[in-house]
Design a protein around this motif. Structure first.
Motif, mmCIF file in Angstrom:
data_model
loop_
_atom_site.group_PDB
_atom_site.id
_atom_site.type_symbol
_atom_site.label_atom_id
_atom_site.label_comp_id
_atom_site.label_asym_id
_atom_site.label_seq_id
_atom_site.Cartn_x
_atom_site.Cartn_y
_atom_site.Cartn_z
ATOM 1 N N ALA A 23 37.982 61.014 40.314
ATOM 2 C CA ALA A 23 38.358 59.918 39.430
ATOM 3 C C ALA A 23 38.294 60.380 37.981
ATOM 4 O O ALA A 23 37.317 60.999 37.556
ATOM 5 C CB ALA A 23 37.426 58.736 39.634
ATOM 6 N N SER A 24 39.351 60.095 37.255
ATOM 7 C CA SER A 24 39.347 60.391 35.823
ATOM 8 C C SER A 24 39.079 59.106 35.071
ATOM 9 O O SER A 24 39.444 58.031 35.522
ATOM 10 C CB SER A 24 40.683 60.989 35.394
ATOM 11 N N GLY A 25 38.443 59.218 33.949
ATOM 12 C CA GLY A 25 38.041 58.028 33.224
ATOM 13 C C GLY A 25 36.622 57.659 33.596
ATOM 14 O O GLY A 25 36.067 58.162 34.563
ATOM 15 N N ARG A 26 36.074 56.771 32.841
ATOM 16 C CA ARG A 26 34.682 56.397 33.058
ATOM 17 C C ARG A 26 34.537 55.510 34.276
ATOM 18 O O ARG A 26 35.268 54.540 34.438
ATOM 19 C CB ARG A 26 34.150 55.683 31.822
ATOM 20 N N MET A 27 33.608 55.858 35.133
ATOM 21 C CA MET A 27 33.331 55.080 36.325
ATOM 22 C C MET A 27 32.164 54.151 36.040
ATOM 23 O O MET A 27 31.056 54.591 35.790
ATOM 24 C CB MET A 27 33.015 55.993 37.502
ATOM 25 N N PHE A 28 32.400 52.871 36.089
ATOM 26 C CA PHE A 28 31.366 51.899 35.820
ATOM 27 C C PHE A 28 30.641 51.516 37.094
ATOM 28 O O PHE A 28 31.166 51.641 38.195
ATOM 29 C CB PHE A 28 31.972 50.655 35.164
ATOM 30 N N SER A 29 29.436 51.011 36.925
ATOM 31 C CA SER A 29 28.611 50.681 38.083
ATOM 32 C C SER A 29 29.207 49.568 38.921
ATOM 33 O O SER A 29 28.873 49.420 40.094
ATOM 34 C CB SER A 29 27.204 50.271 37.623
ATOM 35 N N TYR A 30 30.127 48.784 38.347
ATOM 36 C CA TYR A 30 30.713 47.678 39.102
ATOM 37 C C TYR A 30 31.988 48.078 39.831
ATOM 38 O O TYR A 30 32.723 47.236 40.322
ATOM 39 C CB TYR A 30 30.981 46.479 38.196
ATOM 40 N N ILE A 31 32.261 49.365 39.875
ATOM 41 C CA ILE A 31 33.443 49.853 40.586
ATOM 42 C C ILE A 31 33.096 50.118 42.051
ATOM 43 O O ILE A 31 32.020 50.631 42.369
ATOM 44 C CB ILE A 31 33.968 51.150 39.942
ATOM 45 N N VAL A 32 34.012 49.737 42.923
ATOM 46 C CA VAL A 32 33.897 50.019 44.363
ATOM 47 C C VAL A 32 35.013 50.987 44.739
ATOM 48 O O VAL A 32 36.176 50.759 44.413
ATOM 49 C CB VAL A 32 34.017 48.737 45.200
ATOM 50 N N MET A 33 34.639 52.061 45.400
ATOM 51 C CA MET A 33 35.618 53.048 45.849
ATOM 52 C C MET A 33 35.810 52.911 47.348
ATOM 53 O O MET A 33 34.839 52.764 48.089
ATOM 54 C CB MET A 33 35.121 54.449 45.526
ATOM 55 N N GLY A 34 37.057 52.999 47.770
ATOM 56 C CA GLY A 34 37.338 52.866 49.197
ATOM 57 C C GLY A 34 38.254 53.961 49.702
ATOM 58 O O GLY A 34 38.981 54.586 48.924
ATOM 59 N N TRP A 35 38.178 54.174 51.000
ATOM 60 C CA TRP A 35 39.103 55.085 51.684
ATOM 61 C C TRP A 35 39.907 54.283 52.707
ATOM 62 O O TRP A 35 39.360 53.441 53.435
ATOM 63 C CB TRP A 35 38.351 56.192 52.409
ATOM 64 N N PHE A 36 41.198 54.576 52.750
ATOM 65 C CA PHE A 36 42.126 53.948 53.683
ATOM 66 C C PHE A 36 42.963 55.039 54.323
ATOM 67 O O PHE A 36 42.990 56.180 53.853
ATOM 68 C CB PHE A 36 43.063 52.973 52.945
ATOM 69 N N ARG A 37 43.668 54.691 55.374
ATOM 70 C CA ARG A 37 44.630 55.616 55.952
ATOM 71 C C ARG A 37 45.809 54.834 56.505
ATOM 72 O O ARG A 37 45.711 53.658 56.820
ATOM 73 C CB ARG A 37 44.002 56.468 57.046
ATOM 74 N N GLN A 38 46.921 55.545 56.595
ATOM 75 C CA GLN A 38 48.121 54.940 57.163
ATOM 76 C C GLN A 38 48.824 55.967 58.021
ATOM 77 O O GLN A 38 49.249 57.019 57.516
ATOM 78 C CB GLN A 38 49.051 54.411 56.076
ATOM 79 N N ALA A 39 48.932 55.658 59.289
ATOM 80 C CA ALA A 39 49.641 56.512 60.233
ATOM 81 C C ALA A 39 51.098 56.065 60.294
ATOM 82 O O ALA A 39 51.419 54.910 59.985
ATOM 83 C CB ALA A 39 48.996 56.413 61.608
#
Length: 118
Positions: A23-39
């Protein structure tokens, strides 16, 4: 926030693979990161998410402990460790980000292809 996913490739059934999302840019504590996939021919599927501040993780039930999400605050990077891969895991994998109080992921990486051969 800009996201860059990497780490995909061609592996054999039973192998492990670790995806990264920088991730570029400042990551704040209120950010949620997720992983997804698409077949191919299927809808996008949620895999896991992690709160950037607390590190609390949540997984889709179907993963049954095969996948693990983690983050490195110093590197602004989120990882998805995938174990015991099967051909059914073949898909394009995406990382995404949202605010803690929202259900909508507004920032998306470009996706990385994972192909699992039998």
């Amino acid at each position: 926030v800009q996201l860059q996913a990497s780490g995909g490739g061609l592996v054999q059934a039973g192998d492990s693979l670790r995806l990264s999302c920088a991730a570029s840019g400042r990551m704040f504590s209120y950010i949620v990161m997720g992983w997804f996939r698409q077949a191919p021919g299927k809808e996008r599927e949620f895999l896991a998410r992690i709160n950037w501040g607390s590190g609390t993780a949540y997984y889709a039930d179907r993963l049954k402990g095969r996948f693990a999400i983690s983050r490195d605050n110093a590197k602004n990077t989120v990882y998805l460790q995938m174990n015991s891969l099967t051909p059914e895991d073949t898909a394009v994998y995406y990382c995404a980000a949202r605010e803690l109080g929202s259900q909508t992921y507004v920032y998306w990486g470009q996706g990385t292809q994972v192909t699992v051969s039998s």
